[in-house]
Design a protein around this motif. Structure first.
Motif, PDB file in Angstrom:
ATOM      1  N   GLN A  68     -57.876 -71.698   6.242  1.00 27.75           N
ATOM      2  CA  GLN A  68     -56.558 -71.453   6.801  1.00 27.75           C
ATOM      3  C   GLN A  68     -56.264 -72.487   7.882  1.00 27.75           C
ATOM      4  O   GLN A  68     -56.996 -72.618   8.851  1.00 27.75           O
ATOM      5  N   ILE A  69     -55.211 -73.250   7.685  1.00 31.11           N
ATOM      6  CA  ILE A  69     -54.799 -74.257   8.658  1.00 31.11           C
ATOM      7  C   ILE A  69     -53.523 -73.779   9.323  1.00 31.11           C
ATOM      8  O   ILE A  69     -52.520 -73.513   8.658  1.00 31.11           O
ATOM      9  N   GLU A  70     -53.573 -73.671  10.638  1.00 29.24           N
ATOM     10  CA  GLU A  70     -52.426 -73.158  11.375  1.00 29.24           C
ATOM     11  C   GLU A  70     -51.279 -74.157  11.358  1.00 29.24           C
ATOM     12  O   GLU A  70     -51.483 -75.364  11.540  1.00 29.24           O
ATOM     13  N   ARG A  71     -50.074 -73.669  11.133  1.00 30.16           N
ATOM     14  CA  ARG A  71     -48.903 -74.536  11.135  1.00 30.16           C
ATOM     15  C   ARG A  71     -48.671 -75.113  12.515  1.00 30.16           C
ATOM     16  O   ARG A  71     -48.926 -74.474  13.528  1.00 30.16           O
ATOM     17  N   ARG A  72     -48.174 -76.348  12.554  1.00 31.40           N
ATOM     18  CA  ARG A  72     -47.945 -76.997  13.830  1.00 31.40           C
ATOM     19  C   ARG A  72     -46.809 -76.328  14.602  1.00 31.40           C
ATOM     20  O   ARG A  72     -46.872 -76.196  15.816  1.00 31.40           O
ATOM     21  N   ILE A  73     -45.752 -75.945  13.902  1.00 37.16           N
ATOM     22  CA  ILE A  73     -44.664 -75.237  14.561  1.00 37.16           C
ATOM     23  C   ILE A  73     -44.255 -74.035  13.710  1.00 37.16           C
ATOM     24  O   ILE A  73     -44.368 -74.053  12.489  1.00 37.16           O
ATOM     25  N   LEU A  74     -43.794 -72.998  14.363  1.00 35.51           N
ATOM     26  CA  LEU A  74     -43.313 -71.800  13.688  1.00 35.51           C
ATOM     27  C   LEU A  74     -41.819 -71.656  13.949  1.00 35.51           C
ATOM     28  O   LEU A  74     -41.387 -71.672  15.103  1.00 35.51           O
ATOM     29  N   VAL A  75     -41.048 -71.546  12.890  1.00 39.42           N
ATOM     30  CA  VAL A  75     -39.593 -71.413  13.002  1.00 39.42           C
ATOM     31  C   VAL A  75     -39.221 -69.961  12.752  1.00 39.42           C
ATOM     32  O   VAL A  75     -39.429 -69.441  11.657  1.00 39.42           O
ATOM     33  N   ARG A  76     -38.701 -69.309  13.779  1.00 41.10           N
ATOM     34  CA  ARG A  76     -38.339 -67.892  13.671  1.00 41.10           C
ATOM     35  C   ARG A  76     -36.910 -67.680  14.165  1.00 41.10           C
ATOM     36  O   ARG A  76     -36.469 -68.353  15.109  1.00 41.10           O
ATOM     37  N   PRO A  77     -36.174 -66.740  13.554  1.00 41.72           N
ATOM     38  CA  PRO A  77     -34.817 -66.434  14.038  1.00 41.72           C
ATOM     39  C   PRO A  77     -34.858 -65.840  15.443  1.00 41.72           C
ATOM     40  O   PRO A  77     -35.735 -65.030  15.762  1.00 41.72           O
ATOM     41  N   ASN A  78     -33.938 -66.266  16.267  1.00 46.19           N
ATOM     42  CA  ASN A  78     -33.794 -65.725  17.618  1.00 46.19           C
ATOM     43  C   ASN A  78     -32.409 -65.082  17.691  1.00 46.19           C
ATOM     44  O   ASN A  78     -31.404 -65.760  17.907  1.00 46.19           O
ATOM     45  N   GLN A  79     -32.369 -63.777  17.496  1.00 44.30           N
ATOM     46  CA  GLN A  79     -31.091 -63.075  17.429  1.00 44.30           C
ATOM     47  C   GLN A  79     -30.378 -63.026  18.775  1.00 44.30           C
ATOM     48  O   GLN A  79     -29.154 -62.906  18.833  1.00 44.30           O
ATOM     49  N   THR A  80     -31.120 -63.149  19.851  1.00 49.69           N
ATOM     50  CA  THR A  80     -30.503 -63.117  21.183  1.00 49.69           C
ATOM     51  C   THR A  80     -29.550 -64.282  21.378  1.00 49.69           C
ATOM     52  O   THR A  80     -28.447 -64.129  21.914  1.00 49.69           O
ATOM     53  N   PHE A  81     -29.965 -65.455  20.922  1.00 46.63           N
ATOM     54  CA  PHE A  81     -29.150 -66.648  21.117  1.00 46.63           C
ATOM     55  C   PHE A  81     -28.511 -67.158  19.824  1.00 46.63           C
ATOM     56  O   PHE A  81     -27.783 -68.147  19.838  1.00 46.63           O
ATOM     57  N   GLY A  82     -28.798 -66.500  18.693  1.00 47.16           N
ATOM     58  CA  GLY A  82     -28.191 -66.898  17.427  1.00 47.16           C
ATOM     59  C   GLY A  82     -28.697 -68.211  16.893  1.00 47.16           C
ATOM     60  O   GLY A  82     -27.946 -68.978  16.285  1.00 47.16           O
ATOM     61  N   ILE A  83     -29.992 -68.497  17.114  1.00 44.52           N
ATOM     62  CA  ILE A  83     -30.571 -69.777  16.695  1.00 44.52           C
ATOM     63  C   ILE A  83     -31.875 -69.547  15.948  1.00 44.52           C
ATOM     64  O   ILE A  83     -32.383 -68.433  15.863  1.00 44.52           O
ATOM     65  N   LEU A  84     -32.423 -70.640  15.432  1.00 49.30           N
ATOM     66  CA  LEU A  84     -33.776 -70.648  14.898  1.00 49.30           C
ATOM     67  C   LEU A  84     -34.659 -71.297  15.949  1.00 49.30           C
ATOM     68  O   LEU A  84     -34.418 -72.437  16.365  1.00 49.30           O
ATOM     69  N   ASN A  85     -35.673 -70.593  16.405  1.00 46.76           N
ATOM     70  CA  ASN A  85     -36.555 -71.120  17.441  1.00 46.76           C
ATOM     71  C   ASN A  85     -37.299 -72.361  16.959  1.00 46.76           C
ATOM     72  O   ASN A  85     -37.821 -72.387  15.840  1.00 46.76           O
ATOM     73  N   TYR A  86     -37.368 -73.361  17.822  1.00 44.31           N
ATOM     74  CA  TYR A  86     -38.139 -74.585  17.540  1.00 44.31           C
ATOM     75  C   TYR A  86     -39.547 -74.346  18.061  1.00 44.31           C
ATOM     76  O   TYR A  86     -39.896 -74.738  19.144  1.00 44.31           O
ATOM     77  N   ASP A  87     -40.370 -73.652  17.289  1.00 41.46           N
ATOM     78  CA  ASP A  87     -41.708 -73.176  17.609  1.00 41.46           C
ATOM     79  C   ASP A  87     -41.600 -71.833  18.354  1.00 41.46           C
ATOM     80  O   ASP A  87     -40.515 -71.379  18.693  1.00 41.46           O
ATOM     81  N   MET A  88     -42.731 -71.233  18.617  1.00 41.53           N
ATOM     82  CA  MET A  88     -42.756 -69.886  19.178  1.00 41.53           C
ATOM     83  C   MET A  88     -42.027 -69.797  20.517  1.00 41.53           C
ATOM     84  O   MET A  88     -41.332 -68.828  20.793  1.00 41.53           O
ATOM     85  N   ASP A  89     -42.198 -70.811  21.356  1.00 47.45           N
ATOM     86  CA  ASP A  89     -41.554 -70.799  22.667  1.00 47.45           C
ATOM     87  C   ASP A  89     -40.199 -71.497  22.660  1.00 47.45           C
ATOM     88  O   ASP A  89     -39.568 -71.634  23.706  1.00 47.45           O
ATOM     89  N   ASN A  90     -39.773 -71.961  21.488  1.00 47.11           N
ATOM     90  CA  ASN A  90     -38.493 -72.654  21.336  1.00 47.11           C
ATOM     91  C   ASN A  90     -38.417 -73.903  22.217  1.00 47.11           C
ATOM     92  O   ASN A  90     -37.337 -74.331  22.610  1.00 47.11           O
ATOM     93  N   ALA A  91     -39.558 -74.496  22.504  1.00 47.37           N
ATOM     94  CA  ALA A  91     -39.557 -75.659  23.401  1.00 47.37           C
ATOM     95  C   ALA A  91     -40.496 -76.756  22.902  1.00 47.37           C
ATOM     96  O   ALA A  91     -41.044 -77.517  23.702  1.00 47.37           O
ATOM     97  N   TYR A  92     -40.669 -76.852  21.587  1.00 45.30           N
ATOM     98  CA  TYR A  92     -41.559 -77.886  21.037  1.00 45.30           C
ATOM     99  C   TYR A  92     -41.140 -79.296  21.466  1.00 45.30           C
ATOM    100  O   TYR A  92     -41.987 -80.065  21.945  1.00 45.30           O
ATOM    101  N   PRO A  93     -39.873 -79.695  21.335  1.00 39.08           N
ATOM    102  CA  PRO A  93     -39.503 -81.057  21.754  1.00 39.08           C
ATOM    103  C   PRO A  93     -39.743 -81.293  23.236  1.00 39.08           C
ATOM    104  O   PRO A  93     -40.181 -82.376  23.636  1.00 39.08           O
ATOM    105  N   GLN A  94     -39.449 -80.300  24.064  1.00 36.25           N
ATOM    106  CA  GLN A  94     -39.640 -80.444  25.507  1.00 36.25           C
ATOM    107  C   GLN A  94     -41.125 -80.621  25.849  1.00 36.25           C
ATOM    108  O   GLN A  94     -41.488 -81.438  26.698  1.00 36.25           O
ATOM    109  N   ARG A  95     -41.988 -79.853  25.169  1.00 38.70           N
ATOM    110  CA  ARG A  95     -43.429 -79.966  25.419  1.00 38.70           C
ATOM    111  C   ARG A  95     -43.933 -81.345  25.018  1.00 38.70           C
ATOM    112  O   ARG A  95     -44.736 -81.968  25.726  1.00 38.70           O
ATOM    113  N   MET A  96     -43.470 -81.840  23.866  1.00 42.29           N
ATOM    114  CA  MET A  96     -43.909 -83.146  23.394  1.00 42.29           C
ATOM    115  C   MET A  96     -43.433 -84.260  24.320  1.00 42.29           C
ATOM    116  O   MET A  96     -44.159 -85.220  24.586  1.00 42.29           O
TER     117      MET A  96
END
Length: 425
Positions: free
Chosen positions: A7-35
């Motif tokens: 089992q190889i863990e995915r680098r990013i997880l895309v999940r719906p965020n109903q609070t803001f009406g978006i698809l999260n860019y990874d679990m914390d929705n901050a993948y680009p900012q972290r990179m």
């Protein structure tokens, strides 16, 4: 016999965020900012990113007048737009361009949008499906919480007149219409990984080595030492204050603190004691030789980062090459990297051609959107010629052979066997 795939863990997880009406860019929705933060802390990664951006943007447009064309009321020129989207594409493999239309359904203004500010709309929500959300602080660097009323939703780019008309009506008229977003993304219905995602851990490692080196300097390369001393009543003020929870340093601790550091490396500290039992004892303890370990780690980390960005090593470590071959090696590296980044330049040219074919004025009458590659003559062999002349002068001089060999090795990068062979009559 049973077989299974690890089992190889995915680098990013895309999940719906109903609070803001978006698809999260990874679990914390901050993948680009972290990179971005990791790249900023890694000198090699930042250099590789800059090199990729420079080669993708090339030397600008072939059409010389095109770069000076102003494309919005803020004074943005085509040259600046090209540089901005090339920088995003070099790291994120994607970029964003905001366009707005006039009443004739022609693009009247073009704006650059930071890629890290863009999030895809939640596909399960009819209100945000097919839209993009723009927000300047998804990583919560400025504000602790994301403010829903500060998020701007834009429709996906579509120059069809009927589509624009429907969007304007939905928005409540032209004065409320916010335009569309051209979102270049190599993935389909997913977020892209950064160019060197496979080695982002090495960004963190290199940053850690930098912090370690800084700590060694600021402590004056003081060896690890334990101090044993008898507790004394006058040092009782070092006990924890129950009310504040803060330790008050004793005078001895203050003196030892000022004794350390690069700027205090040659100071002398005097410690007074009343009897032999109260004499402080400094006892060093052996630790692993970190210098060699960190040196080898730094080299391997640097090599992996360069490989992760697919940048020829001659363009990053050109100074480590031999003086005689540096110019020709760099020329070949530039040609190679121009070939590697050619598809990127072609994609940018095609996108700009598409967008500005709907612009309100013809800013490029020749319709030539080609981008000039970085010229290879920036690595002209003059460097090698000068080095060769200096080496010939050295070999013909009356300098002792040992000195000639040392100069060839340390000044020009030759190996010992090569230097000895050159100095052999």
């Amino acid at each position: 016999m049973k077989t299974y795939l690890p089992q190889i863990e995915r680098r990013i997880l895309v999940r719906p965020n109903q609070t803001f009406g978006i698809l999260n860019y990874d679990m914390d929705n901050a993948y680009p900012q972290r990179m971005l933060e990791l790249v900023a802390q890694s000198p090699t990664a930042k250099d590789c990113w800059n090199k990729r951006a420079k080669f993708i943007a090339g030397n600008g447009f072939e059409e010389q007048t095109l770069g000076k064309q102003v494309i919005n009321s803020k004074g943005l020129t085509m040259a600046k737009l090209l540089k901005a989207i090339a920088t995003d594409k070099a790291l994120f493999s994607g970029f964003g361009i905001h366009v707005n239309y006039n009443a004739n359904f022609k693009i009247s203004s073009v704006n650059y949008v930071k890629f890290e500010d863009i999030r895809m709309g939640d596909t399960d929500s009819p209100e945000t499906a097919g839209k993009f959300a723009l927000y300047s602080d998804w990583g919560r660097k400025t504000w602790k919480n994301i403010m829903r009323n500060k998020i701007t939703f834009l429709d996906s780019y579509n120059p069809d007149e009927q589509i624009i008309k429907e969007q304007v009506i939905t928005a409540g008229g032209w004065k409320n219409y916010k335009g569309q977003l051209y979102y270049f993304n190599p993935e389909v219905d997913d977020y892209p990984l950064i160019e060197a995602d496979s080695v982002w851990e090495d960004f963190e490692t290199e940053a850690g080595i930098k912090i370690f080196n800084n700590r060694e300097v600021t402590t004056g390369f003081l060896p690890s030492t334990m101090l044993f001393m008898q507790s004394r009543r006058e040092e009782a003020d070092n006990s924890t204050d129950i009310g504040s929870g803060i330790n008050t340093p004793s005078q001895l601790e203050k003196d030892l603190g000022t004794f350390q550091g690069a700027k205090s490396a040659q100071k002398i500290i005097v410690i007074e004691y009343e009897d032999e039992s109260a004499k402080p004892e400094f006892q060093p303890y052996a630790i692993q030789n970190n210098d060699k370990l960190f040196e080898s780690t730094e080299r391997s980390v640097e090599a992996r980062i360069i490989k992760g960005f697919s940048v020829p090593k001659e363009l990053i470590n050109a100074e480590k090459a031999s003086g005689l071959s540096n110019g020709s090696e760099k020329k070949e590296a530039i040609r190679e990297f121009n070939d590697n980044t050619s598809p990127d330049r072609m994609e940018l040219a095609e996108v700009l051609e598409e967008l500005f074919s709907h612009y309100c004025s013809n800013i490029n009458p020749t319709n030539n959107w080609k981008i000039i590659p970085v010229p290879a003559n920036v690595a002209d062999d003059v460097i090698g010629v000068k080095a060769g002349a200096a080496i010939n002068q050295l070999l013909q001089s009356s300098v002792p052979t040992e000195s000639k060999i040392a100069t060839l090795m340390y000044a020009y990068g030759f190996k010992q066997a090569e230097a000895e062979a050159m100095c052999t009559p």
